[in-house]
Design an enzyme around this catalytic site. Sequence first.
Site, PDB file in Angstrom:
ATOM      1  N   ASP A  96       0.836  -1.194   0.000  1.00 47.02           N
ATOM      2  CA  ASP A  96       0.000   0.000   0.000  1.00 47.02           C
ATOM      3  C   ASP A  96       0.867   1.239   0.000  1.00 47.02           C
ATOM      4  OD1 ASP A  96      -2.443  -1.249   0.133  1.00 47.02           O
ATOM      5  OD2 ASP A  96      -2.369  -1.411   2.316  1.00 47.02           O
TER       6      ASP A  96
ATOM      7  N   LYS B 270      -3.181   3.171  -2.599  1.00 44.81           N
ATOM      8  CA  LYS B 270      -4.334   4.043  -2.838  1.00 44.81           C
ATOM      9  C   LYS B 270      -3.971   5.433  -2.359  1.00 44.81           C
ATOM     10  CE  LYS B 270      -7.664   0.412  -1.676  1.00 44.81           C
ATOM     11  NZ  LYS B 270      -6.794  -0.584  -1.043  1.00 44.81           N
TER      12      LYS B 270
ATOM     13  N   MET C 281      -8.819   8.440   8.360  1.00 47.07           N
ATOM     14  CA  MET C 281      -9.221   8.949   7.037  1.00 47.07           C
ATOM     15  C   MET C 281     -10.057  10.213   7.196  1.00 47.07           C
ATOM     16  SD  MET C 281      -9.933   5.307   5.142  1.00 47.07           S
ATOM     17  CE  MET C 281     -10.668   4.282   6.405  1.00 47.07           C
TER      18      MET C 281
HETATM   19  N1  SAH Z   1      -4.971  -0.400   8.870  1.00 48.79           N
HETATM   20  C1  SAH Z   1      -4.477   0.933   9.141  1.00 48.79           C
HETATM   21  C2  SAH Z   1      -5.492   2.007   8.798  1.00 48.79           C
HETATM   22  C3  SAH Z   1      -5.870   2.037   7.366  1.00 48.79           C
HETATM   23  S1  SAH Z   1      -6.937   3.357   6.975  1.00 48.79           S
HETATM   24  C4  SAH Z   1      -4.039   1.027  10.601  1.00 48.79           C
HETATM   25  O1  SAH Z   1      -4.311   0.144  11.393  1.00 48.79           O
HETATM   26  O2  SAH Z   1      -3.348   1.995  10.928  1.00 48.79           O
HETATM   27  C5  SAH Z   1      -5.809   4.596   6.486  1.00 48.79           C
HETATM   28  C6  SAH Z   1      -5.796   5.733   7.494  1.00 48.79           C
HETATM   29  O3  SAH Z   1      -4.921   5.414   8.571  1.00 48.79           O
HETATM   30  C7  SAH Z   1      -5.271   7.028   6.984  1.00 48.79           C
HETATM   31  O4  SAH Z   1      -6.247   7.736   6.241  1.00 48.79           O
HETATM   32  C8  SAH Z   1      -4.906   7.745   8.249  1.00 48.79           C
HETATM   33  O5  SAH Z   1      -6.074   8.218   8.892  1.00 48.79           O
HETATM   34  C9  SAH Z   1      -4.368   6.599   9.065  1.00 48.79           C
HETATM   35  N2  SAH Z   1      -2.917   6.489   9.018  1.00 48.79           N
HETATM   36  C10 SAH Z   1      -2.205   5.391   8.715  1.00 48.79           C
HETATM   37  N3  SAH Z   1      -0.889   5.622   8.850  1.00 48.79           N
HETATM   38  C11 SAH Z   1      -0.770   6.898   9.241  1.00 48.79           C
HETATM   39  C12 SAH Z   1       0.335   7.726   9.574  1.00 48.79           C
HETATM   40  N4  SAH Z   1       1.602   7.284   9.503  1.00 48.79           N
HETATM   41  N5  SAH Z   1       0.087   8.993   9.974  1.00 48.79           N
HETATM   42  C13 SAH Z   1      -1.160   9.465  10.059  1.00 48.79           C
HETATM   43  N6  SAH Z   1      -2.236   8.715   9.755  1.00 48.79           N
HETATM   44  C14 SAH Z   1      -2.051   7.457   9.372  1.00 48.79           C
END
Ligand code: SAH
Length: 413
Positions: free
Chosen positions: A200, A222, A329
């Site tokens: 991803d 994405k 998100m």
């Molecule tokens: N499975 C992932 C989340 C996927 S949805 C988890 O457990 O973290 C994707 C969202 O995760 C992004 O839109 C943002 O809101 C958040 N996200 C993931 N990594 C991030 C990062 N390094 N900094 C800020 N937001 C992050």
Amino acid sequence: MVDDLYPLGLRVRGRLVVVVGGGPVAARRVRGLLAAGATLRAVAPALSDDLAALVAAGVVEHRARRYKPGDLDGAWLVHTATGDPAVDSAVADDAEVSRTFCVVASDADRASAWVPAVTRSDDVTVAVHAGRDPRRAVRLRDGVAAALEAGELPLRRVRPPAEADGAGRVALVGGGPGAPGLVTGRGRRLLASADVVVVDRLGPRSLLDTLADDVEVIDVGKTAGNHPVPQERINELLVEHARAGRDVVRLKGGDPYVFGRGGEEMAACRAAGIDVEVVPGVTSAVSVPAAVGIPVTHRGVAGGFSVLTAHEAVGDVPGGTDHTLVLLMGVTRLARTAEALVAAGRPADTPVAVVEDGYGPRQRATLGTLADIAERAAAAGVRPPAVTVVGDVVRLAPDWRPHVAPDRVVSAP
Ligand code: SAH
């Protein structure tokens, strides 16, 4: 600091190596060098029993006297381990003049070559130097050896798919929020032995640089509002590659099951009869607030938290400011989300933090309240990826005071 060390593997077969000294250290070196096929000359008035046996067997030339200039003639490499620093030093001097690398047992400073701690497994050799501390090198070497033995390291040779023993496997690996150190050990090991890695946009992409050149990397990343590879196609890719006998790692950001569609990918693999393993990851929902000093629960401040996407009806969750909301998100929808939360009964002065790019180069927390966070975020030019935290825990952020009106500051109990 050892900054002039250049590691190298010497191919010594048929090449003369001179070992000065006849004790146990010299014997150890001679055995190692013989195993690698070197031609050996030992210079020492007396030899330990095992060295004497090698001389008697005709595999080591012996000059049975003290070292003399000229003994190094023809040598590619010299080891001196006489137990006498003056002799070792004279050998080192002569080796320097003849431009022959020289290991000096009694004095690392006089040496032009150092012997690493070594472990081998099949055709793999791991050599460890650890500054000036040979015991530390040995302990590190032992750690590597244990991991090799336990099958924890990717010793496996890459098989051509034609020889593959049937179906490959899929691992859905939670990669954490992006820092390479925040992946689990299990995740890293699977990554190290993968034939195909499906990635991803979020997650620890720098780990891709550690993959061997022949590992196929498929980027299905994405970006917000733009889905280059549809989920259906991702599911198919996992199944297709596994069916071709490859070991597939689906490297995901955070945890595979937290808004990561890991459940769907798992179901698709299972339905196709593919072996699938899920490796949990450090979710951004908890770790990204932590990166800027916000704990999602805190005794006396917040007794629980809910993780939602900002797209959902955020009004349906526990309403107190002592219940933390973590929104993933939807950072572009902040204004509507904040309004919805106030409409559902949260005080307009509830603290809010928007944390961008947790653990990344753009990491930044924008602080405010439900009343003004959308405005502040817009003014700051907040961009995805970001995690939004709503609740009293935001007051625990070290940056809280300077950014928010002092009349709203309360200290944690
Ligand atoms: N499975 C992932 C989340 C996927 S949805 C988890 O457990 O973290 C994707 C969202 O995760 C992004 O839109 C943002 O809101 C958040 N996200 C993931 N990594 C991030 C990062 N390094 N900094 C800020 N937001 C992050």
